[in-house]
Scaffold this motif. Sequence first.
Motif, PDB file in Angstrom:
ATOM      1  N   ARG A 210       0.837  -1.191   0.000  1.00  0.00           N
ATOM      2  CA  ARG A 210       0.000   0.000   0.000  1.00  0.00           C
ATOM      3  C   ARG A 210       0.880   1.252   0.000  1.00  0.00           C
ATOM      4  O   ARG A 210       1.911   1.292   0.655  1.00  0.00           O
ATOM      5  N   SER A 211       0.442   2.258  -0.741  1.00  0.00           N
ATOM      6  CA  SER A 211       1.208   3.497  -0.805  1.00  0.00           C
ATOM      7  C   SER A 211       0.270   4.654  -1.149  1.00  0.00           C
ATOM      8  O   SER A 211      -0.777   4.473  -1.773  1.00  0.00           O
ATOM      9  N   LEU A 212       0.689   5.847  -0.760  1.00  0.00           N
ATOM     10  CA  LEU A 212      -0.056   7.067  -1.039  1.00  0.00           C
ATOM     11  C   LEU A 212       0.938   8.188  -1.283  1.00  0.00           C
ATOM     12  O   LEU A 212       1.850   8.403  -0.476  1.00  0.00           O
ATOM     13  N   GLU A 213       0.790   8.889  -2.412  1.00  0.00           N
ATOM     14  CA  GLU A 213       1.658  10.010  -2.761  1.00  0.00           C
ATOM     15  C   GLU A 213       0.813  11.267  -2.944  1.00  0.00           C
ATOM     16  O   GLU A 213      -0.171  11.251  -3.680  1.00  0.00           O
ATOM     17  N   LEU A 214       1.220  12.332  -2.273  1.00  0.00           N
ATOM     18  CA  LEU A 214       0.541  13.618  -2.369  1.00  0.00           C
ATOM     19  C   LEU A 214       1.499  14.634  -2.980  1.00  0.00           C
ATOM     20  O   LEU A 214       2.669  14.701  -2.586  1.00  0.00           O
ATOM     21  N   THR A 215       1.017  15.415  -3.952  1.00  0.00           N
ATOM     22  CA  THR A 215       1.862  16.404  -4.629  1.00  0.00           C
ATOM     23  C   THR A 215       1.175  17.764  -4.598  1.00  0.00           C
ATOM     24  O   THR A 215      -0.053  17.859  -4.709  1.00  0.00           O
ATOM     25  N   LEU A 216       1.988  18.793  -4.473  1.00  0.00           N
ATOM     26  CA  LEU A 216       1.523  20.174  -4.503  1.00  0.00           C
ATOM     27  C   LEU A 216       2.492  20.972  -5.373  1.00  0.00           C
ATOM     28  O   LEU A 216       3.706  20.919  -5.157  1.00  0.00           O
ATOM     29  N   SER A 217       1.956  21.700  -6.349  1.00  0.00           N
ATOM     30  CA  SER A 217       2.802  22.435  -7.283  1.00  0.00           C
ATOM     31  C   SER A 217       2.231  23.834  -7.491  1.00  0.00           C
ATOM     32  O   SER A 217       1.013  24.002  -7.665  1.00  0.00           O
ATOM     33  N   PHE A 218       3.124  24.826  -7.501  1.00  0.00           N
ATOM     34  CA  PHE A 218       2.730  26.221  -7.734  1.00  0.00           C
ATOM     35  C   PHE A 218       3.659  26.830  -8.773  1.00  0.00           C
ATOM     36  O   PHE A 218       4.888  26.689  -8.672  1.00  0.00           O
ATOM     37  N   GLN A 219       3.092  27.502  -9.778  1.00  0.00           N
ATOM     38  CA  GLN A 219       3.865  28.118 -10.849  1.00  0.00           C
ATOM     39  C   GLN A 219       3.462  29.580 -10.997  1.00  0.00           C
ATOM     40  O   GLN A 219       2.279  29.923 -10.892  1.00  0.00           O
ATOM     41  N   SER A 249      -0.516  29.300 -11.497  1.00  0.00           N
ATOM     42  CA  SER A 249      -1.328  28.094 -11.427  1.00  0.00           C
ATOM     43  C   SER A 249      -0.999  27.330 -10.150  1.00  0.00           C
ATOM     44  O   SER A 249       0.119  27.399  -9.637  1.00  0.00           O
ATOM     45  N   LEU A 250      -1.986  26.602  -9.664  1.00  0.00           N
ATOM     46  CA  LEU A 250      -1.860  25.781  -8.462  1.00  0.00           C
ATOM     47  C   LEU A 250      -2.426  24.406  -8.772  1.00  0.00           C
ATOM     48  O   LEU A 250      -3.529  24.287  -9.314  1.00  0.00           O
ATOM     49  N   SER A 251      -1.657  23.376  -8.432  1.00  0.00           N
ATOM     50  CA  SER A 251      -2.066  22.006  -8.716  1.00  0.00           C
ATOM     51  C   SER A 251      -1.892  21.151  -7.473  1.00  0.00           C
ATOM     52  O   SER A 251      -0.853  21.208  -6.804  1.00  0.00           O
ATOM     53  N   GLU A 271      -5.761  27.639 -12.872  1.00  0.00           N
ATOM     54  CA  GLU A 271      -4.814  28.497 -13.579  1.00  0.00           C
ATOM     55  C   GLU A 271      -5.481  29.820 -13.946  1.00  0.00           C
ATOM     56  O   GLU A 271      -6.656  29.857 -14.336  1.00  0.00           O
ATOM     57  N   ARG A 272      -4.713  30.900 -13.854  1.00  0.00           N
ATOM     58  CA  ARG A 272      -5.186  32.230 -14.257  1.00  0.00           C
ATOM     59  C   ARG A 272      -4.109  32.882 -15.126  1.00  0.00           C
ATOM     60  O   ARG A 272      -2.940  32.943 -14.740  1.00  0.00           O
ATOM     61  N   ASN A 282      -7.963  34.916 -18.427  1.00  0.00           N
ATOM     62  CA  ASN A 282      -8.445  33.561 -18.690  1.00  0.00           C
ATOM     63  C   ASN A 282      -8.295  32.722 -17.426  1.00  0.00           C
ATOM     64  O   ASN A 282      -7.216  32.684 -16.825  1.00  0.00           O
ATOM     65  N   VAL A 283      -9.369  32.064 -17.037  1.00  0.00           N
ATOM     66  CA  VAL A 283      -9.391  31.242 -15.834  1.00  0.00           C
ATOM     67  C   VAL A 283      -9.733  29.813 -16.222  1.00  0.00           C
ATOM     68  O   VAL A 283     -10.660  29.575 -17.007  1.00  0.00           O
ATOM     69  N   ALA A 284      -8.981  28.866 -15.697  1.00  0.00           N
ATOM     70  CA  ALA A 284      -9.205  27.454 -16.011  1.00  0.00           C
ATOM     71  C   ALA A 284      -9.286  26.651 -14.715  1.00  0.00           C
ATOM     72  O   ALA A 284      -8.492  26.871 -13.783  1.00  0.00           O
ATOM     73  N   TRP A 285     -10.262  25.740 -14.662  1.00  0.00           N
ATOM     74  CA  TRP A 285     -10.410  24.792 -13.561  1.00  0.00           C
ATOM     75  C   TRP A 285     -10.367  23.388 -14.154  1.00  0.00           C
ATOM     76  O   TRP A 285     -11.043  23.089 -15.136  1.00  0.00           O
ATOM     77  N   ASP A 286      -9.613  22.522 -13.544  1.00  0.00           N
ATOM     78  CA  ASP A 286      -9.454  21.165 -14.072  1.00  0.00           C
ATOM     79  C   ASP A 286      -9.447  20.183 -12.907  1.00  0.00           C
ATOM     80  O   ASP A 286      -8.670  20.328 -11.960  1.00  0.00           O
TER      81      ASP A 286
END
Length: 296
Positions: A210-219, A249-251, A271-272, A282-286
């Motif tokens: 079992r494994s769990l990976e969490l990622t946070l990215s900001f550009q 952008s924030l992911s 993303e903005r 321009n605003v994007a939600w994904d």
Amino acid sequence: HAFGLTKRPSVSYQFGLKDSAEVSSVNTGSGTRINTRTIRDQAQASTGIRLPLGFQVNTTANISQSQDIGNTRTQNDQITFPKVDALWRGLEKVPILGYFWTSSSAIFGYQEVHSRQGDGGLDNENITSDTREKAFNPLFQWTARWKGDINTSFRGNNSEQNTIRYQRNVTADTATVRPTLEDRLIGTTVTKQNAMQADLNYSLRGRFERSLELTLSFQLGGNTQTEFQRSASDTPAPPIIRQDGSNWSLSVGSQYAFSSRFTGGANFRHERRKDRIRDLTNVAWDFRFWGEIGFQ
């Protein structure tokens, strides 16, 4: 590329060891398919030195030239010098920092590039563009692995490019006078770009695969392009702003594995993008979610 050849050229021509096919050819009757030829030369030199405490510095010089011969004959050259990369590994060996990091490194990079393009040559009568670029790539890059299976990275880039553009195929009033560079000048374009990115990754592993990976990215980034056109009078023409924008952008994402047969994950991204010239945003939600089940 050669068209209308009556037989296969020699192997030395196919591998680029000769410039001429040395075989007879016939007219294909098409004005769009003409023989073209590209000639490229390149030279590179690099060196490096290792210093105490994990420091390493590398320098590189690169020179390249090319000619494209067809309907027109264009010539390009590019010189990359200096190009310096500095690396510092082993930051975790610094007192106190070793209590938090298991490994860490930092990278710095700087380069200058000078490139020219001409129509038939690169002298004052044929050059069409002259570009000089200074880039910090990366301006700063830091990666670290923390105790507790946490990875972080931070990277920043910055560059500035100046391009001088000239008219081509300009003739003077008489055949004895050739236009100077100043006569053929169109203008100068200045392009500036910057970007920053920060990432965080956390891994949690349990029993039974079992494994769990969490990622946070900001550009975060921005770019501007300003054009300074040639003025017909002594008064400089006002600059024209062609591009002026910014973006961020924030992911946030996760990936899990309950077993070797059941995996999946989810990702959310916002993303903005701001265009100041058109006053447009321009605003994007994904949002994405996926799962995979394997059967054997």
